[in-house]
Design an enzyme around this catalytic site. Structure first.
Site, short mmCIF file in Angstrom:
data_model
loop_
_atom_site.label_atom_id
_atom_site.label_comp_id
_atom_site.label_asym_id
_atom_site.label_seq_id
_atom_site.Cartn_x
_atom_site.Cartn_y
_atom_site.Cartn_z
N HIS A 32 0.84 -1.20 0.00
CA HIS A 32 0.00 0.00 0.00
C HIS A 32 0.88 1.24 0.00
CE1 HIS A 32 -3.57 -2.26 1.62
NE2 HIS A 32 -2.62 -3.01 2.16
N GLU A 98 2.33 -0.79 4.65
CA GLU A 98 2.09 0.58 4.20
C GLU A 98 3.44 1.25 3.92
OE1 GLU A 98 -0.50 2.47 3.49
OE2 GLU A 98 -2.21 1.34 4.31
N HIS A 171 -2.54 -3.20 -3.47
CA HIS A 171 -3.94 -2.97 -3.10
C HIS A 171 -4.78 -2.77 -4.37
CE1 HIS A 171 -6.66 -0.91 0.16
NE2 HIS A 171 -7.15 -2.03 -0.29
N ASP A 181 -3.24 2.20 -4.94
CA ASP A 181 -1.92 1.97 -4.34
C ASP A 181 -1.43 0.54 -4.55
OD1 ASP A 181 -4.13 1.42 -2.59
OD2 ASP A 181 -2.76 1.28 -0.88
ZN LIG Z 1 -4.07 0.50 0.41
#
Ligand SMILES: [Zn+2]
Length: 268
Positions: A32, A98, A171, A181
């Site tokens: 992400h 992330e 994602h 993302d």
């Molecule tokens: Zn994401």
């Protein structure tokens, strides 16, 4: 770095309240971007706060700072509505990372590059690329090498500890249309090489084949020329974008090494 008791060690760890349920035999690793400039600290602070209602297992900052907020044997809340190979709810069988990155950027009428939150950014951080789920190009923040190598180390640890993981996806693969993302600036194939150790020890070099190749401040002819690379100059490729521009490091005509962008059709 290694994984002990489902945590990266040595490593920063604070539990997010937004997690739950056992994650047994994960089969997927999901990448992400954060849409932020907060750094791993700012993003992890958010994930441990009550209002977040979301999390990921790990956050990786632009400076390589790595912070974990969910242990790898517990489900994190990163994917939302999602499906992969016919199997819904990817949170149930994936580890989520992330990566701190602004994602899609905007070029304003006066030529500035801004984040979606209107932060003014260095134009050299922007690359124009077309997302695989879209038909027109837009601007995206480049992922830097420090961040990618930290991400690669984390990924190597995860793949070693959880051999049931067989795929790395974005994602935007598991929630297409709803999510963009990590986007087209994320160099997935080169990243996999880095994880496998192929990109680590051997930097990529290419040679200038044009008689004079403009070195530009960003990925496009609209960026200022910093100087000229002459034919035969060996350039280290720092970022080979899927588009026609590559970020390179090398010596300009008249000496002086620079980091610049060149049109990659003039490299061999
Ligand atoms: Zn994401």
């Amino acid at each position: 770095m290694q994984i002990v008791d489902h945590r990266l060690k040595p490593g920063w760890y604070r539990p997010s309240p937004h997690q739950g349920g056992a994650l047994d035999s994960p089969s997927l690793l999901v990448m992400h971007f954060t849409v932020s400039g907060a750094g791993a600290k700012g993003v992890s602070d958010y994930f441990v706060s009550p209002q977040a209602k979301a999390s990921a297992h790990v956050v990786v900052g632009r400076d390589g700072d790595v912070r974990q907020v969910v242990p790898f044997n517990v489900k994190a809340w990163h994917a939302g509505r999602s499906i992969w190979r016919g199997r819904p709810n990817c949170n149930d069988y994936s580890i989520g990372i992330e990566i701190d990155n602004w994602g899609r950027l905007i070029r304003t009428a006066d030529g500035q590059v801004r984040s979606s939150t209107s932060r003014v950014l260095d134009p050299a951080l922007a690359v124009e690329l077309t997302h695989k789920n879209e038909s027109r190009p837009s601007l995206w923040e480049v992922y830097g090498e420090t961040q990618l190598s930290a991400l690669a180390e984390v990924t190597r640890c995860i793949l070693a500890a959880y051999p049931t993981i067989t795929e790395i996806v974005g994602h935007d693969d598991i929630s297409p249309g709803r999510k963009t993302d990590p986007g087209p600036a994320f160099p997935m194939s080169r990243f996999v090489s880095l994880v496998e150790g192929r990109g680590d020890s051997q930097p990529l070099f290419r040679t200038v084949i044009a008689s004079r190749l403009n070195a530009r401040g960003g990925p496009g002819v609209q960026f200022d020329t910093l100087g000229v690379f002459l034919a035969g100059t060996r350039l280290e490729v720092l970022y080979d974008s899927p588009g026609p521009w590559a970020q390179v490091k090398g010596a300009l005509e008249g000496g002086g090494a620079v980091t610049a962008w060149v049109s990659d059709q003039y490299l061999a």
